[in-house]
Write a protein that holds these residues in place. Sequence first.
Motif, PDB file in Angstrom:
ATOM      1  N   ALA A  87       0.935   9.644  -5.428  1.00 39.45           N
ATOM      2  CA  ALA A  87       0.030  10.278  -5.445  1.00 39.45           C
ATOM      3  C   ALA A  87      -0.201  11.096  -3.783  1.00 39.45           C
ATOM      4  N   THR A  88       0.477  10.426  -2.982  1.00 33.16           N
ATOM      5  CA  THR A  88       0.023  10.944  -1.355  1.00 33.16           C
ATOM      6  C   THR A  88       1.381  11.518  -0.928  1.00 33.16           C
ATOM      7  N   GLY A  89       2.335  11.560  -1.839  1.00 31.60           N
ATOM      8  CA  GLY A  89       3.530  12.299  -1.388  1.00 31.60           C
ATOM      9  C   GLY A  89       4.357  11.496  -0.373  1.00 31.60           C
ATOM     10  N   LYS A  90       4.395  10.267  -0.314  1.00 32.15           N
ATOM     11  CA  LYS A  90       5.091   9.254   0.563  1.00 32.15           C
ATOM     12  C   LYS A  90       6.386   8.881  -0.189  1.00 32.15           C
ATOM     13  N   ASP A  91       7.411   8.996   0.651  1.00 30.02           N
ATOM     14  CA  ASP A  91       8.642   8.206  -0.211  1.00 30.02           C
ATOM     15  C   ASP A  91       8.897   6.944   0.059  1.00 30.02           C
ATOM     16  N   LEU A  92       8.639   6.291  -1.145  1.00 33.72           N
ATOM     17  CA  LEU A  92       8.788   4.840  -1.294  1.00 33.72           C
ATOM     18  C   LEU A  92      10.509   4.405  -0.884  1.00 33.72           C
ATOM     19  N   SER A  93      11.258   5.102  -1.324  1.00 31.39           N
ATOM     20  CA  SER A  93      12.766   4.900  -1.557  1.00 31.39           C
ATOM     21  C   SER A  93      13.103   4.503  -0.021  1.00 31.39           C
ATOM     22  N   LYS A  94      12.305   4.916   1.108  1.00 27.34           N
ATOM     23  CA  LYS A  94      12.771   4.701   2.351  1.00 27.34           C
ATOM     24  C   LYS A  94      12.286   3.336   2.680  1.00 27.34           C
ATOM     25  N   LYS A  95      11.493   2.559   1.893  1.00 28.17           N
ATOM     26  CA  LYS A  95      10.931   1.319   2.218  1.00 28.17           C
ATOM     27  C   LYS A  95      11.586   0.023   1.565  1.00 28.17           C
ATOM     28  N   LYS A  96      11.524  -1.234   2.452  1.00 22.92           N
ATOM     29  CA  LYS A  96      12.321  -2.260   1.883  1.00 22.92           C
ATOM     30  C   LYS A  96      11.709  -3.452   1.864  1.00 22.92           C
ATOM     31  N   THR A  97      10.535  -3.396   2.318  1.00 19.88           N
ATOM     32  CA  THR A  97       9.439  -4.679   2.455  1.00 19.88           C
ATOM     33  C   THR A  97       7.968  -4.382   1.793  1.00 19.88           C
ATOM     34  N   VAL A  98       7.609  -5.234   1.353  1.00 25.53           N
ATOM     35  CA  VAL A  98       5.896  -5.214   0.742  1.00 25.53           C
ATOM     36  C   VAL A  98       5.482  -6.475   1.149  1.00 25.53           C
ATOM     37  N   GLU A  99       4.344  -6.401   1.817  1.00 26.44           N
ATOM     38  CA  GLU A  99       3.492  -7.440   2.428  1.00 26.44           C
ATOM     39  C   GLU A  99       2.710  -7.978   1.290  1.00 26.44           C
ATOM     40  N   ILE A 100       2.907  -9.327   0.919  1.00 26.79           N
ATOM     41  CA  ILE A 100       1.860  -9.569  -0.228  1.00 26.79           C
ATOM     42  C   ILE A 100       0.849 -10.513   0.164  1.00 26.79           C
ATOM     43  N   LYS A 112      13.091  -1.126  13.441  1.00 26.71           N
ATOM     44  CA  LYS A 112      13.732  -0.679  12.239  1.00 26.71           C
ATOM     45  C   LYS A 112      13.165  -1.215  11.146  1.00 26.71           C
ATOM     46  N   GLU A 113      12.789  -2.480  11.124  1.00 26.82           N
ATOM     47  CA  GLU A 113      12.002  -3.165   9.979  1.00 26.82           C
ATOM     48  C   GLU A 113      10.604  -2.525   9.761  1.00 26.82           C
ATOM     49  N   ALA A 114      10.049  -2.034  10.886  1.00 26.84           N
ATOM     50  CA  ALA A 114       8.575  -1.646  11.049  1.00 26.84           C
ATOM     51  C   ALA A 114       8.759  -0.206  10.209  1.00 26.84           C
ATOM     52  N   LEU A 115       9.901   0.375  10.297  1.00 21.82           N
ATOM     53  CA  LEU A 115       9.934   1.735   9.574  1.00 21.82           C
ATOM     54  C   LEU A 115      10.213   1.562   8.187  1.00 21.82           C
ATOM     55  N   GLU A 116      10.584   0.405   7.583  1.00 15.08           N
ATOM     56  CA  GLU A 116      11.169   0.061   6.339  1.00 15.08           C
ATOM     57  C   GLU A 116       9.911  -0.688   5.679  1.00 15.08           C
ATOM     58  N   TYR A 117       8.774  -0.928   6.210  1.00 17.88           N
ATOM     59  CA  TYR A 117       7.653  -1.769   6.076  1.00 17.88           C
ATOM     60  C   TYR A 117       6.768  -0.810   4.923  1.00 17.88           C
ATOM     61  N   ALA A 118       6.438  -1.329   3.900  1.00 23.00           N
ATOM     62  CA  ALA A 118       5.837  -0.120   2.904  1.00 23.00           C
ATOM     63  C   ALA A 118       4.170  -0.480   3.055  1.00 23.00           C
ATOM     64  N   GLY A 119       3.648  -1.545   3.354  1.00 24.55           N
ATOM     65  CA  GLY A 119       2.238  -1.971   3.439  1.00 24.55           C
ATOM     66  C   GLY A 119       1.621  -3.135   2.626  1.00 24.55           C
ATOM     67  N   PRO A 120       0.586  -3.302   2.602  1.00 28.13           N
ATOM     68  CA  PRO A 120       0.321  -4.739   2.033  1.00 28.13           C
ATOM     69  C   PRO A 120       0.038  -4.471   0.641  1.00 28.13           C
ATOM     70  N   ALA A 121       0.363  -5.346  -0.408  1.00 26.55           N
ATOM     71  CA  ALA A 121      -0.483  -5.364  -1.815  1.00 26.55           C
ATOM     72  C   ALA A 121      -1.169  -6.720  -1.863  1.00 26.55           C
ATOM     73  N   VAL A 122      -2.654  -6.549  -2.028  1.00 27.89           N
ATOM     74  CA  VAL A 122      -3.393  -7.665  -1.811  1.00 27.89           C
ATOM     75  C   VAL A 122      -4.120  -7.999  -3.185  1.00 27.89           C
ATOM     76  N   VAL A 123      -4.164  -9.399  -3.317  1.00 30.52           N
ATOM     77  CA  VAL A 123      -4.893 -10.032  -4.526  1.00 30.52           C
ATOM     78  C   VAL A 123      -6.237 -10.675  -4.013  1.00 30.52           C
ATOM     79  N   GLU A 124      -7.335 -10.055  -4.293  1.00 31.36           N
ATOM     80  CA  GLU A 124      -8.518 -10.432  -3.779  1.00 31.36           C
ATOM     81  C   GLU A 124      -9.153 -11.699  -4.836  1.00 31.36           C
TER      82      GLU A 124
END
Length: 715
Positions: free
Chosen positions: A264-277, A363-375
């Motif tokens: 939705a925001t036009g960001k390229d997920l394919s560039k990312k390798k890590t999701v913070e859960i 390098k890993e910071a550029l591949e970090y996609a952001g947090p996915a949070v279960v509250e």
Amino acid sequence: MMEKKETIREPQESESRTQGLQTQKLQEERLELVLARVRRIPQEHFGAASFEEYFAAVAQFLLLLEETRAFLERGGLGTASLEELTARNHALYEDIMPIHYEESYANPAYAVKRLGDEFGAMLSFLYVEMRSLIGFVYEGRMEEILIRLELFAEIYTAFVYEWQENHRLPLYEDIRGILYWFVSDYADMAAENRTRELLTSEDNFAAGIIRAGDLSDVRYLFSYGEYVGDNEIETARFLAKLPQETINLMADTYTEGYRIGFEATGKDLSKKKTVEIRYRLGFERMIKKAVENFAELGLRPSIYRAAYSILYNPTLYKAGFFGGEVNRQCDYDHKDDRALFLDKNYVNRKLQVSRTAFEKYKKEALEYAGPAVVETFGEKEFEPVNKPECISMSGEQNRLWVEYRSRAGEIQREYILEEERSFTIIAFPVPEIGDFFPELFQEVIQINTLDYRLYRDIQQKIINALDTADHCEIKGMKDNRTSLVVKLYELKDPQRETIFENCVADVNIPVGEVFTSPVLAGTNGVLHVTRVFLNGLEYKNLELIFRDGMIQDYSCSNFEKPEESRAFIKENILFRHKSLPIGEFAIGTNTAAYVTARKYGIEDKLPILIAEKTGPHFAVGDTCYSHAEDIKVYNPDGKEIVARDNELSRLRDKNPAGAYFNCHTDITIPYDELGELTAVRKDGTRIPIIKEGRFVLPGTEALNRPLDQAAQSDR
């Protein structure tokens, strides 16, 4: 050439293994030395009886941890019964449980009573820091174990030496100095550890439990070392009984929202390798499926333990994985322990090591996609008690901490680019909410999976009306004293531009809001809510007064003394800033969530994530587009959302410290306290959106159906 590479690599690998074995041997020797010292402490008497009792009590706890370490090494987790695992787990936490807390050294009030004003709070902090060892023991992090055991032994030795040699207690500054150099010397280690945990999937302790554990057997919960209470056990049992299709629906909603957030925001997920859960114990079955879903998106999980040690900046809001709440008053009592050593040098040291750590993992910071949070929500209400014995920060320390948080955020954003990352948040209840938990859980799943197309189309009608307005007027009813004017952005090209974002089920699940960044100048009045929970803390009669979009004054009725209530707000809503701007104005449209909350009487327990969808809400702090204002964002109708900043955030290029506040707290007026929300055009024409808690704008009638159905069932 292959043979050459192998001959080069083998000595390096051999040397690395040798160094690893040498390090392990040295650590084992250090551990045995310090444990030998700790074992003698309960039998020793150096003359100061009250301090002898304290050190003996803490030493006994450390020896319990050593016995736990031995239990883990001999494979006890795999062979012990549920009863034994529960007993062992609760033994580690019983001292700070509410029933025992009044006579625990973790309680600053008790520590001061037993040890005096000078050392009581300080030694209470030391004990709490030793308690952070529980997680490190379960993860087998030897260096973390050693440095804390050696810290304790060093402070104990200082007391013994001064009493035996000079018949007095050591100087306060000498003991504070030991603590100061502990946090300073190991700041680099902690910064590197946390940065690695955040940005990579290396040595992922929690992921190992999720992948390899038998999630149908609740004994897996005790593998973490976190407190395991009824909420965690009953949640795990409940999820174990759900059909796989339901688990898939929960996980798919969570991960698909994450994916859509990028799309939705036009960001390229394919560039990312890590999701913070991030999650709470008990939800592993859902998380396991989510990890599989993320893998299909090319993402590996980074999952780390919520912070407990002072080296990792613990907060009242837990980020990472965590277990049950043992005693929130204990957490509250120690929220300012950093005041023991917070000064300019400490701040500079923390910032320096943070930059060094991010540079190592850039390098890993550029591949970090952001947090996915279960509250989660539904825990018992918590009303904090302010204790004069607790460590507190001075005005200068407050200023330094605000400065640190701002500059630390700037460093992180240099490496983790806001314009390239995203997030998602979803929430579920816990069994503690009541006997209706199973029914509520199923309803929350339905709320989280509502038809976003229906809401998208209705919300677009609201946006169309708001786009013609100069400002909005919001007034409360019944006991709500809200009387607020919110100034809106002026569109230059209404055919291509819009003021409000049409929020469907992506980053903030569930669906149901339109939001904007209001203009500060001209935003004036009173925002009042009779009762609200923000970041897990309850506020009674919270009132914020705005002048030109800035908080001018504030109050609540939590404490008898007004100054205590003001201090409570300043610390936990203003985050120690003198003032904050109104960063967001939104209209929640999820009447289904509102009705569910009213049906079960849990309005006060809803997390912000859901509560913000059940009425208009106002965020104080940064805007929703903080640090990404220059990234173009579009609504489903193709119009660009142009109200992405305000008068302060526009200073970002010249004065970042004055543009951002590194906080964002949503405050919702529920429908039943809302008398009026009206869009007002420049010519004075009024367009009612909500009247006495009901949507009255033509085309939004469907939003009232849940309200009507609830009213009929009440008859």
